[in-house]
Design a protein around this motif. Sequence first.
Motif, mmCIF file in Angstrom:
data_model
loop_
_atom_site.group_PDB
_atom_site.id
_atom_site.type_symbol
_atom_site.label_atom_id
_atom_site.label_comp_id
_atom_site.label_asym_id
_atom_site.label_seq_id
_atom_site.Cartn_x
_atom_site.Cartn_y
_atom_site.Cartn_z
ATOM 1 N N ASN A 1 0.724 -1.142 -0.013
ATOM 2 C CA ASN A 1 0.053 0.026 -0.076
ATOM 3 C C ASN A 1 0.737 1.392 0.023
ATOM 4 O OD1 ASN A 1 -2.560 1.339 0.004
ATOM 5 N ND2 ASN A 1 -1.855 1.700 2.351
ATOM 6 N N THR A 2 0.314 2.448 -0.809
ATOM 7 C CA THR A 2 1.053 3.603 -0.752
ATOM 8 C C THR A 2 -0.183 4.590 -0.095
ATOM 9 O OG1 THR A 2 -0.046 4.273 -2.758
ATOM 10 C CG2 THR A 2 2.096 2.880 -2.967
ATOM 11 N N THR A 3 0.413 5.801 -0.090
ATOM 12 C CA THR A 3 -0.274 6.984 0.528
ATOM 13 C C THR A 3 -1.600 7.388 -0.491
ATOM 14 O OG1 THR A 3 0.787 8.453 -0.374
ATOM 15 C CG2 THR A 3 1.518 7.771 1.882
ATOM 16 N N ILE A 4 -1.730 6.628 -1.672
ATOM 17 C CA ILE A 4 -2.744 6.809 -2.776
ATOM 18 C C ILE A 4 -4.071 6.189 -2.380
ATOM 19 C CG2 ILE A 4 -3.372 6.604 -5.033
ATOM 20 C CD1 ILE A 4 -0.407 6.746 -5.939
ATOM 21 N N LYS A 5 -5.292 6.804 -2.282
ATOM 22 C CA LYS A 5 -6.292 6.265 -1.870
ATOM 23 C C LYS A 5 -7.038 5.136 -2.895
ATOM 24 C CE LYS A 5 -11.079 7.211 -0.994
ATOM 25 N NZ LYS A 5 -12.394 7.895 -1.094
ATOM 26 N N ASP A 6 -6.751 5.634 -4.003
ATOM 27 C CA ASP A 6 -7.368 4.671 -5.197
ATOM 28 C C ASP A 6 -6.179 4.083 -6.031
ATOM 29 O OD1 ASP A 6 -10.258 5.200 -4.945
ATOM 30 O OD2 ASP A 6 -9.938 7.047 -5.401
ATOM 31 N N PHE A 7 -5.751 2.799 -5.573
ATOM 32 C CA PHE A 7 -4.530 2.246 -5.973
ATOM 33 C C PHE A 7 -4.927 0.873 -6.619
ATOM 34 C CE2 PHE A 7 -0.440 0.335 -4.918
ATOM 35 C CZ PHE A 7 0.499 1.283 -5.515
ATOM 36 N N VAL B 1 -0.134 -1.663 -15.721
ATOM 37 C CA VAL B 1 -0.588 -0.204 -15.700
ATOM 38 C C VAL B 1 -1.572 -0.338 -14.514
ATOM 39 C CG1 VAL B 1 -1.719 1.337 -17.193
ATOM 40 C CG2 VAL B 1 -0.491 -0.643 -18.259
ATOM 41 N N LEU B 2 -1.460 0.602 -13.805
ATOM 42 C CA LEU B 2 -2.248 0.634 -12.408
ATOM 43 C C LEU B 2 -2.852 1.954 -12.235
ATOM 44 C CD1 LEU B 2 -2.412 -1.225 -10.037
ATOM 45 C CD2 LEU B 2 -0.658 0.146 -8.699
ATOM 46 N N ALA B 3 -4.107 1.978 -11.999
ATOM 47 C CA ALA B 3 -5.120 2.963 -11.435
ATOM 48 C C ALA B 3 -4.758 3.799 -10.430
ATOM 49 C CB ALA B 3 -6.599 2.856 -11.960
ATOM 50 N N CYS B 4 -4.459 5.196 -10.464
ATOM 51 C CA CYS B 4 -4.042 5.633 -9.084
ATOM 52 C C CYS B 4 -4.942 6.911 -8.909
ATOM 53 C CB CYS B 4 -2.529 5.975 -9.024
ATOM 54 S SG CYS B 4 -1.642 4.330 -9.258
ATOM 55 N N GLY B 5 -6.171 6.797 -8.966
ATOM 56 C CA GLY B 5 -7.038 8.047 -8.659
ATOM 57 C C GLY B 5 -7.230 8.858 -9.800
ATOM 58 N N ASP B 6 -6.267 9.662 -10.047
ATOM 59 C CA ASP B 6 -6.424 10.807 -11.095
ATOM 60 C C ASP B 6 -5.298 10.615 -12.134
ATOM 61 O OD1 ASP B 6 -4.288 11.801 -9.642
ATOM 62 O OD2 ASP B 6 -5.165 13.935 -9.530
ATOM 63 N N THR C 1 9.305 -2.409 -10.094
ATOM 64 C CA THR C 1 9.841 -1.230 -9.694
ATOM 65 C C THR C 1 9.096 -0.212 -10.693
ATOM 66 O OG1 THR C 1 11.939 -2.139 -10.059
ATOM 67 C CG2 THR C 1 11.953 0.039 -10.432
ATOM 68 N N HIS C 2 9.006 0.992 -10.005
ATOM 69 C CA HIS C 2 8.030 1.911 -10.571
ATOM 70 C C HIS C 2 8.804 2.456 -11.575
ATOM 71 C CE1 HIS C 2 6.582 6.255 -10.894
ATOM 72 N NE2 HIS C 2 5.453 5.437 -10.593
ATOM 73 N N LEU C 3 8.149 2.828 -12.653
ATOM 74 C CA LEU C 3 8.665 3.266 -14.004
ATOM 75 C C LEU C 3 8.320 4.672 -14.189
ATOM 76 C CD1 LEU C 3 7.944 0.267 -16.512
ATOM 77 C CD2 LEU C 3 9.997 0.421 -15.497
ATOM 78 N N SER C 4 7.088 4.978 -14.241
ATOM 79 C CA SER C 4 6.709 6.239 -14.651
ATOM 80 C C SER C 4 5.268 6.503 -14.121
ATOM 81 C CB SER C 4 6.991 6.511 -16.009
ATOM 82 O OG SER C 4 5.974 5.926 -16.997
ATOM 83 N N SER C 5 4.858 8.002 -14.258
ATOM 84 C CA SER C 5 3.426 8.164 -14.078
ATOM 85 C C SER C 5 2.962 9.009 -15.318
ATOM 86 C CB SER C 5 3.101 9.165 -12.975
ATOM 87 O OG SER C 5 3.682 8.254 -11.570
ATOM 88 N N PHE C 6 1.499 8.920 -15.432
ATOM 89 C CA PHE C 6 0.953 9.666 -16.456
ATOM 90 C C PHE C 6 -0.361 10.098 -16.320
ATOM 91 C CE2 PHE C 6 -2.243 9.495 -20.025
ATOM 92 C CZ PHE C 6 -1.712 10.295 -21.020
ATOM 93 N N GLY C 7 -0.691 11.301 -16.779
ATOM 94 C CA GLY C 7 -1.989 11.602 -16.667
ATOM 95 C C GLY C 7 -2.456 12.712 -15.751
ATOM 96 N N LYS C 8 -1.742 13.332 -14.810
ATOM 97 C CA LYS C 8 -2.296 14.091 -13.895
ATOM 98 C C LYS C 8 -2.810 15.681 -14.535
ATOM 99 C CE LYS C 8 -0.400 12.914 -9.338
ATOM 100 N NZ LYS C 8 0.190 13.208 -8.186
ATOM 101 N N TRP D 1 -10.202 7.566 -11.802
ATOM 102 C CA TRP D 1 -9.394 6.664 -13.251
ATOM 103 C C TRP D 1 -9.643 5.346 -12.517
ATOM 104 C CZ3 TRP D 1 -5.016 8.826 -16.422
ATOM 105 C CH2 TRP D 1 -5.510 10.201 -17.011
ATOM 106 N N GLU D 2 -9.842 4.221 -13.550
ATOM 107 C CA GLU D 2 -9.831 3.064 -13.102
ATOM 108 C C GLU D 2 -9.535 2.025 -14.337
ATOM 109 O OE1 GLU D 2 -13.247 2.305 -9.577
ATOM 110 O OE2 GLU D 2 -14.143 2.609 -11.457
ATOM 111 N N CYS D 3 -9.423 0.664 -14.037
ATOM 112 C CA CYS D 3 -9.321 -0.499 -14.984
ATOM 113 C C CYS D 3 -8.465 0.191 -16.397
ATOM 114 C CB CYS D 3 -10.651 -1.048 -15.384
ATOM 115 S SG CYS D 3 -11.587 -1.527 -13.960
#
Length: 473
Positions: free
Chosen positions: A137-143, A160-165, A179-186, A195-197
């Motif tokens: 778990n991280t501090t992200i609510k929707d993970f 590919v993982l949904a992380c709220g927004d 390993t975390h690679l990158s983030s996209f979409g904020k 954001w889901e699925c």
Amino acid sequence: MYYQETLRPQIHFTPKENWINDPNGLVYYEGEYHLFYQRNPNGNKHADMHWGHAVSTDLYHWKELGTALEPDQLGTIFSGSAVVDKHNTSGLFKEETGGLVAIFTHDNHGEQQQSIAYSEDKGRTWVKYEGNPVIPNTTIKDFRDPKVAWHADSKQWVMVLACGDHIQFFGSPNLIDWTHLSSFGKEYPSDGGVWECPDLIHLPVEGTDQKEWVLIVSINPGGPNGGSAVYYFTGSFDGKEFHPNEAATDPLKWADEGRDFYAAVTWDNTDDTYWIGWMNNWDYANDVPVSPWRSAMSLVRKISLQPDGGNYLLKQEPVIVSEPVQVRSESSLTIKPGEKAAYDVTLPGTIDIQLSQPAKQWGFQLVSDQGEVFKLEINQTNNSYTFYRTEGQQDFSDKFASEITGSLNGLDIQKITAIFDHCSFELFANDGVVVSTNLMYPSGAITAVELYTEEAEVEVEQLSMNELPTIWK
């Protein structure tokens, strides 16, 4: 008898009883297409999430199996995916030929982590990895909602993982160490939705020998007609980051602007690319007037990309392998303003319409034996369609009755296929470049289809109507 109740879909997967939602763990393995899905085995509303399981040899006929994954001390079993670990990269299998690995979200009262399980008997039984969770778990609510596939160029599993927004990408050599690679979409608007699925797929571009990367995102709320919906980005993926063709200020590209297509994801380990969505909307999903089951899946669709200027449009073609029974075929049909061409119809069925040339404003409507009307209208002038779902049963939710509109993507619409089951209507225009999926709940039985035009004559080159065989036999 199961599968014969009033309003029970006959060409869409439903469970014998109780609640289902998102498709999960879609994978092809040793002659079977696996459909796992979110399931409450104890009731008809969203609660107590397990993974249910069904299999098919042709993506049309389905056999429901038992529960695949059950809640445990880490929580209930939320959405995820499954892959064929062909070379036993995980080391979980006795044989070097590997087996199936499921990657899913454990949800413990809102605390969400990613876990895995593996199967050595074609998905019939599963063993959860003793080191779960593999992504704590991280501090992200929707993970949640991990979608995993092998990325050949970078020689790694990519999640590919949904992380709220936004979306996060993870990489792994073995499905265990990530390993975390990158983030996209904020920077992209979410209009208050989550954001889901997500899904990351490499799709062929029709008429070329090239492929383009497509990132799929489901959002709820925030759909174009309210509630849940699916949109997509096209671009490139280098094994670490996704680079979209679309700017953050560009209009969102919706995969399906109907009200009832959500959480769609693709099958792993197939040559062509197929996906399926949950045929419902969170605006009213817990209350739709069906029993003893609640919710269905869309038809399976083969997907690709069609060039559109300097960009691409998603194309979806329904998978119907059983031979339909033709009940009517007509050619050189002229429909005049103020007149209707009416035909008897049998459900489940299809109507295929090929126009000689585009018409400004025309459509057709399904009519029940109680006089209820469900109408589709094409407005070429406004570059739009409207599906009128304002009749039939609707008192279960004040958000259900609606006039559902969508874009024609700037195309001249000359070809339409509409597929209707006992409680659904799926539109595929111009071979599936414009798609709209909508539930409907007539009080009576749909018995007729009527073609009409508003302003000028419509020249129909070919019209055919077909009855589709049930998927349950």
